[in-house]
Design a protein around this motif. Structure first.
Motif, PDB file in Angstrom:
ATOM      1  N   HIS A   8      -1.438   4.055  -1.406  1.00 14.57           N
ATOM      2  CA  HIS A   8      -2.529   4.208  -0.558  1.00 14.57           C
ATOM      3  C   HIS A   8      -2.202   4.443   1.289  1.00 14.57           C
ATOM      4  O   HIS A   8      -2.951   4.970   1.628  1.00 14.57           O
TER       5      HIS A   8
ATOM      6  N   SER B  70       0.129  11.005  -5.714  1.00 12.73           N
ATOM      7  CA  SER B  70      -1.164  10.310  -5.321  1.00 12.73           C
ATOM      8  C   SER B  70      -1.110   8.860  -5.904  1.00 12.73           C
ATOM      9  O   SER B  70      -0.383   8.457  -6.874  1.00 12.73           O
ATOM     10  N   ALA B  71      -2.172   8.030  -5.306  1.00 11.97           N
ATOM     11  CA  ALA B  71      -2.209   6.637  -5.850  1.00 11.97           C
ATOM     12  C   ALA B  71      -2.858   6.788  -7.532  1.00 11.97           C
ATOM     13  O   ALA B  71      -2.244   5.997  -8.507  1.00 11.97           O
TER      14      ALA B  71
ATOM     15  N   ASN C 215       0.853  -1.167   0.046  1.00  9.80           N
ATOM     16  CA  ASN C 215       0.122  -0.148  -0.029  1.00  9.80           C
ATOM     17  C   ASN C 215       0.791   1.418   0.170  1.00  9.80           C
ATOM     18  O   ASN C 215       0.347   2.346  -0.627  1.00  9.80           O
TER      19      ASN C 215
END
Length: 236
Positions: free
Chosen positions: A50, A74-75, A45
């Protein structure tokens, strides 16, 4: 492809990843393994964007370009770079059809509608006949195939899989194994997966990383993941 340098992560005051170093080389399959609760999913993650990293660096390497630190990226932006993540819970949209799930993934990656590539159904021929079925109507193995297909329609450069064999039967495991080997060894896709089934690891992976209490205690070629090492770090 991707380099982790002294990565640390916390859940509140709990130190979950401790100075983790990891090198993902283009075209290789790397497996992160270890007992439950040792930080494997947390690591994935952090790479996918995330979860935030407290300190250290996650460097993305593009040929001919300076390395880019993914801290603060960002993801969604990481997906645009070519990082595609299949979490353990798969996160299929149950009210959408197979086709809609795939089209939505392409929209998220490119920002515009596109036709589903035919080679996706070559990899997962069963899904072709299920194109108009909603996610809620699919059997477990078809859901698993859809989660993989949804990740692959974005044309990733790095495919991340969390516990891909959990909850699947022998036939689906063989299918999954064949797909990963084809993507990795024939098509050159870089793969990072969390897995505990040793037979599966040895069949698909080139390298391993063994986590214990959030620390990378061993890594190397899969041939080095022997019984002595497993007995020391993975005995329940």
């Amino acid at each position: 492809m991707l380099s982790l340098r002294a990565v640390n992560h916390y859940y509140g005051t709990h130190h979950s990843l401790w100075n983790v170093d990891l090198e993902l080389l283009p075209g290789e399959c790397t497996c992160v393994t270890g007992l439950p609760g040792m930080g494997k999913t947390t690591l994935l993650n952090c790479i996918a964007g995330h979860l935030p990293v407290e300190s250290g660096s996650i460097l993305w390497h593009d040929a001919g370009k300076p390395a880019r630190d993914l801290q603060g990226v960002s993801a969604e932006a990481r997906m645009a770079l070519g990082i595609s993540y299949v979490p353990e819970d798969r996160r299929i949209f149950s009210r959408l059809t197979v086709e809609e799930n795939l089209q939505l993934a392409m929209m998220a990656a490119t920002g515009q509608p596109q036709a589903i590539p035919a080679d996706i159904f070559d990899l997962f021929p069963e899904l072709y006949g299920l194109r108009q079925r909603r996610g809620a109507e699919l059997e477990e193995e078809s859901l698993h195939q859809l989660s993989l297909a949804r990740a692959l329609v974005t044309r990733p450069r790095l495919l991340i899989l969390d516990e891909p064999t959990r909850g699947i039967g022998h036939n689906m495991m063989q299918t999954l194994c064949a797909v990963i080997v084809r993507l990795n060894r024939e098509l050159g896709l870089t793969v990072l997966l969390v897995e505990q089934r040793l037979s599966f690891i040895r069949h698909v992976a080139d390298r391993f990383c063994l986590l214990h209490r959030g620390r990378n205690v061993a890594q190397g070629s899969v041939a080095q993941l022997d019984d002595k090492l497993l007995a020391h770090w993975m005995a329940p």
